[in-house]
Scaffold this active site. Structure first.
Site: not given
Length: 337
Positions: A206, A261
């Site tokens: 992320k 992400k």
């Protein structure tokens, strides 16, 4: 150009356009395909009844109270979407520096999970394990006196949060906080309590991305975060080898699935992760990606339906097994045509 392992016929013996001649041939030789089974639908849930509040930076996306979320869940079941991912909008009065509301067994998310599983047992439910919707400062963890995010103390709270969600009946917990060691701590706690079937989808790679802005508007953490950032725990966008180390650690600690992400700006990471580890790999088409495509389509600059399906197919081509996308219901409708 030829290869000893895969010789290629040169023109005119080789005419690649022959395989693009008509629809049936194109369908026959297509290498990747998008199906409704690949979709996870992120939704924003809030307290109250008959509450529907639009997210201005995400056209078509609303914050919904549970009574209005249930019909959306029914749509997901009817469309064949396998999983709904829940993100809470917490009242400001419940936000504290330590985010203790995150592990309240009677809190918003545990109640919504229980209601969804009772009404739609066949629908997979996934929950976010992170503190930013619950903290008064908008960070994903607890702070020391200098404002630095404490790792180990935060993990202790995340474990309590994951246990509260699992006890409510959630299928998948998804730690999105990027604290070191949290996957192992959560897995051990779940095993110790006998929750052996609770799956963990780790937000393993992320990034500290500027594409999250509309999401923070939606959950209300943009205001509390202010001019702060999350660079001391989310990944540097310039790094890719680091993503592989993060994924390797999470797998070793007990993650069943891993996630990258944001999505499209990081398709190279998706490919590297899938090639390296061959584990179930997911990507999140985040709020900023959604907002850009929606805005361009609303201005007539892009064909909405075409870019939705093309963008999602790109994830599959890069190696993703599934995608979290706010376009899930739209995509399911289009795939049925």
């Amino acid at each position: 150009m030829t290869s000893s392992s895969s010789p290629l016929a040169m023109f005119p013996a080789g005419r690649p356009r022959r395989l693009r001649r008509d629809a049936f041939t194109r369908n026959l030789v297509r290498e990747h395909a998008l199906t409704v089974d690949d979709l996870i639908y992120p939704v924003f849930v809030q307290e109250g009844e008959k509450r529907r509040d639009a997210v201005p930076s995400m056209p078509g996306v609303d914050r919904l109270s549970l009574d209005l979320l249930l019909p959306v869940a029914e749509q997901c079941v009817a469309a064949g979407i396998p999983v709904m991912a829940l993100f809470p909008v917490i009242d400001a009065s419940l936000k504290t520096p330590d985010g203790r509301e995150a592990f309240n067994p009677d809190g918003l998310i545990p109640r919504v999970v229980a209601a969804l599983k009772a009404r739609f047992p066949e629908l997979g439910v996934m929950t976010d394990v992170a503190l930013d919707p619950y903290t008064s400062h908008g960070q994903d963890g607890l702070l020391d006196d200098t404002g630095y995010i404490l790792n180990d103390a935060t993990v202790e709270v995340l474990v309590k949060q994951a246990l509260a969600q699992s006890q409510a009946g959630v299928d998948i917990v998804a730690p999105s906080d990027m604290m070191d060691g949290r996957i192992g701590a959560i897995r051990n706690a779940l095993e110790a309590r006998g929750d052996i079937h609770t799956r963990i989808m780790a937000y393993s790679a992320k990034y500290a991305s500027a594409f999250y802005g509309p999401f923070r508007d939606a959950v209300g953490s943009a205001t509390t975060l202010g001019k702060g950032n999350k660079k001391v725990y989310q990944m540097d966008p310039g790094n890719s080898d680091e993503a592989l180390r993060e994924v390797a650690i999470d797998i070793a600690e007990g993650a069943d699935m891993v996630m990258v992400k944001p999505g499209m700006p990081y398709l190279d990471i998706v490919r590297r992760v899938k090639d390296q580890f061959h584990v179930p790999t997911f990507a999140y088409q985040v709020s900023g990606e959604y907002a850009m495509l929606k805005a361009a389509a609303q201005n007539g600059w892009l064909d909405h339906d075409a870019v939705v399906l093309e963008s999602l197919l790109a994830f599959k081509r890069a190696g993703a097994d599934g995608v979290l996308t706010y376009f899930a219901l739209d995509a399911a409708r289009l795939l049925q045509k």
